[in-house]
Design an enzyme around this catalytic site. Structure first.
Site, PDB file in Angstrom:
ATOM      1  N   SER A  55       0.663  -1.231  -0.059  1.00 19.17           N
ATOM      2  CA  SER A  55      -0.020   0.020  -0.047  1.00 19.17           C
ATOM      3  C   SER A  55       0.852   1.246   0.036  1.00 19.17           C
ATOM      4  O   SER A  55       0.218   2.358  -0.117  1.00 19.17           O
ATOM      5  CB  SER A  55      -0.868  -0.046   1.276  1.00 19.17           C
ATOM      6  OG  SER A  55      -2.293  -0.609   1.008  1.00 19.17           O
ATOM      7  N   LYS A  58       0.363   3.591  -2.931  1.00 17.52           N
ATOM      8  CA  LYS A  58      -0.696   4.254  -3.119  1.00 17.52           C
ATOM      9  C   LYS A  58      -0.344   5.658  -3.144  1.00 17.52           C
ATOM     10  O   LYS A  58      -1.153   6.559  -3.719  1.00 17.52           O
ATOM     11  CB  LYS A  58      -1.635   4.031  -1.976  1.00 17.52           C
ATOM     12  CG  LYS A  58      -2.292   2.660  -2.021  1.00 17.52           C
ATOM     13  CD  LYS A  58      -3.198   2.293  -1.052  1.00 17.52           C
ATOM     14  CE  LYS A  58      -3.786   0.830  -1.214  1.00 17.52           C
ATOM     15  NZ  LYS A  58      -4.489   0.211   0.032  1.00 17.52           N
ATOM     16  N   TYR A 180      -2.802  -1.927 -10.883  1.00 15.62           N
ATOM     17  CA  TYR A 180      -2.844  -1.835  -9.395  1.00 15.62           C
ATOM     18  C   TYR A 180      -2.021  -2.793  -8.818  1.00 15.62           C
ATOM     19  O   TYR A 180      -0.994  -2.476  -7.828  1.00 15.62           O
ATOM     20  CB  TYR A 180      -4.158  -1.629  -8.861  1.00 15.62           C
ATOM     21  CG  TYR A 180      -4.450  -1.788  -7.233  1.00 15.62           C
ATOM     22  CD1 TYR A 180      -4.221  -0.822  -6.470  1.00 15.62           C
ATOM     23  CD2 TYR A 180      -4.779  -2.767  -6.635  1.00 15.62           C
ATOM     24  CE1 TYR A 180      -4.455  -0.617  -5.159  1.00 15.62           C
ATOM     25  CE2 TYR A 180      -4.896  -3.167  -5.304  1.00 15.62           C
ATOM     26  CZ  TYR A 180      -4.742  -1.781  -4.435  1.00 15.62           C
ATOM     27  OH  TYR A 180      -4.828  -1.952  -3.216  1.00 15.62           O
ATOM     28  N   TYR A 232      -4.235   2.899   7.763  1.00 15.63           N
ATOM     29  CA  TYR A 232      -5.340   2.112   7.846  1.00 15.63           C
ATOM     30  C   TYR A 232      -6.401   2.686   8.763  1.00 15.63           C
ATOM     31  O   TYR A 232      -6.500   4.010   8.886  1.00 15.63           O
ATOM     32  CB  TYR A 232      -5.199   0.680   8.173  1.00 15.63           C
ATOM     33  CG  TYR A 232      -4.009  -0.010   7.136  1.00 15.63           C
ATOM     34  CD1 TYR A 232      -4.347   0.085   5.770  1.00 15.63           C
ATOM     35  CD2 TYR A 232      -2.988  -0.595   7.400  1.00 15.63           C
ATOM     36  CE1 TYR A 232      -3.360  -0.394   4.676  1.00 15.63           C
ATOM     37  CE2 TYR A 232      -1.968  -1.116   6.566  1.00 15.63           C
ATOM     38  CZ  TYR A 232      -2.434  -0.997   5.180  1.00 15.63           C
ATOM     39  OH  TYR A 232      -1.674  -1.407   4.648  1.00 15.63           O
ATOM     40  N   VAL A 250       1.139  -3.736   3.828  1.00 16.13           N
ATOM     41  CA  VAL A 250       0.796  -4.940   4.390  1.00 16.13           C
ATOM     42  C   VAL A 250       2.278  -5.817   4.309  1.00 16.13           C
ATOM     43  O   VAL A 250       2.499  -6.952   4.820  1.00 16.13           O
ATOM     44  CB  VAL A 250      -0.293  -5.728   3.938  1.00 16.13           C
ATOM     45  CG1 VAL A 250      -1.472  -5.322   4.648  1.00 16.13           C
ATOM     46  CG2 VAL A 250      -0.339  -6.011   2.457  1.00 16.13           C
TER      47      VAL A 250
HETATM   48  N1  GLU Z   1      -2.202  -5.407  -2.531  1.00 13.87           N
HETATM   49  C1  GLU Z   1      -2.842  -4.869  -1.463  1.00 13.87           C
HETATM   50  C2  GLU Z   1      -4.340  -5.176  -1.456  1.00 13.87           C
HETATM   51  O1  GLU Z   1      -4.708  -4.540  -2.594  1.00 13.87           O
HETATM   52  C3  GLU Z   1      -2.550  -3.785  -0.672  1.00 13.87           C
HETATM   53  C4  GLU Z   1      -2.632  -4.002   0.726  1.00 13.87           C
HETATM   54  C5  GLU Z   1      -1.990  -2.977   1.601  1.00 13.87           C
HETATM   55  O2  GLU Z   1      -1.005  -2.933   1.627  1.00 13.87           O
HETATM   56  O3  GLU Z   1      -2.683  -2.501   2.394  1.00 13.87           O
HETATM   57  O4  GLU Z   1      -5.076  -5.823  -0.665  1.00 13.87           O
END
Ligand code: GLU
Length: 297
Positions: A55, A58, A180, A232, A250
């Site tokens: 993530s 992002k 993604y 989160y 994660v």
């Molecule tokens: N690729 C993970 C997902 O889409 C990212 C999750 C993360 O690091 O929060 O679930």
């Protein structure tokens, strides 16, 4: 930094296993790197070991989209903390397909959709952007991880299709998902990441490649979003304990920004219940305590 507070936590968390390819990572690892606005780098532990940025990607996607869409992008994604798990679907239904913020999965998928509309090869555009920011031409995405994520895409795919039903998704869902996941599966180490996000500590300016990545104003906006939604549904706890804008993934990485001073990346694969690196959070808490500084005064 007080190592005594961090080391005992290794062995207490749980490596992400909902993405099978991530479950195989050796949990007993820890690295940290700091990149100062004057170009000085400090690192310790396994700061040279590559991990899956997940993530944290992002923030790169958001930055790329902001460069191209400016203010208009906020019609499609909000700027409020969600208070829900990162992969939750519930808010999307009653908020008519507009995700709360760009750092929950639904928000990141909309941002990826924007980048998909903009670039002929969205993942390659992203990879080149990340390579430039990190000053590392060898960075790449791990195909085993992204393929495994695609195979277990049901939840992310559900969010994207729901947004499409609400008219907030322009491109083919499966194409966007591929890009993604390729972005999430980028392999980087703590040094790469601290360096890549140095522009957020330096009013949008990336010193090592002499590039104004975002304006100073956009930079404070991204840092504001990181401080409110980067961890989160544990952003409040992170603000309380660490007091810095940050983003976790994660894969066990967390980047944090000390505005006008330095960027930092910590990594330790074992996560707490909210999906944030257990030892990484403790290390950042010890760091902010020892420098006696937070964005909250
Ligand atoms: N690729 C993970 C997902 O889409 C990212 C999750 C993360 O690091 O929060 O679930």
């Amino acid at each position: 930094m007080n190592r005594k507070k961090v080391r005992p936590l290794i062995g207490q968390g749980k490596v992400a296993d909902y993405i099978p390819a991530l479950a195989n990572v050796n949990p007993n690892q820890f690295g940290i790197a700091v990149y100062g606005n004057d170009g000085t780098t400090y690192h310790a532990g396994q700061a040279h070991t590559d991990f899956s940025i997940q993530s944290i990607s992002k923030v790169f996607s958001l930055t790329l989209a902001m460069k191209h869409y400016g203010e208009t992008m906020w019609e499609r994604v909000g700027r409020e903390p969600s208070g829900n798990p990162f992969n939750s679907l519930v808010q999307l239904e009653y908020e008519a397909g507009i995700p709360r913020n760009p750092f929950i999965n639904a928000g990141a998928l909309v941002v990826s959709d924007m980048n998909q509309s903009r670039f002929a090869s969205p993942h390659y555009a992203m990879r080149e952007f990340i390579r430039r920011l990190a000053d590392n031409p060898n960075l790449h995405s791990d195909k085993v991880v992204s393929t495994s994520e695609y195979e277990f895409r049901a939840r992310n795919a559900s969010m994207a299709y729901l947004m499409k039903a609400f008219g907030n998704f322009e491109n083919d869902v499966e194409d966007v998902l591929h890009n993604y996941f390729d972005n999430c599966a980028m392999q980087m180490n703590c040094i790469d990441l601290a360096k890549a996000f140095s522009f957020l500590a330096n009013k949008g300016y990336s010193r090592h490649n002499d590039e104004q990545v975002l304006t100073a104003r956009e930079t404070t906006q991204v840092n504001g979003l990181l401080a409110t939604s980067g961890l989160y549904d544990e952003a409040g706890n992170f603000a309380f304990r660490v007091g810095l804008p940050g983003k976790s993934g994660v894969g066990g990485g967390i980047i944090a920004i000390v505005p006008n001073r330095f960027s930092v990346c910590v990594w330790s694969p074992e996560l707490n219940k909210s999906g944030n690196s257990l030892a990484g959070m403790a290390a950042l808490e010890a760091l902010s305590e020892s420098i006696g500084w937070s964005v909250f005064g």
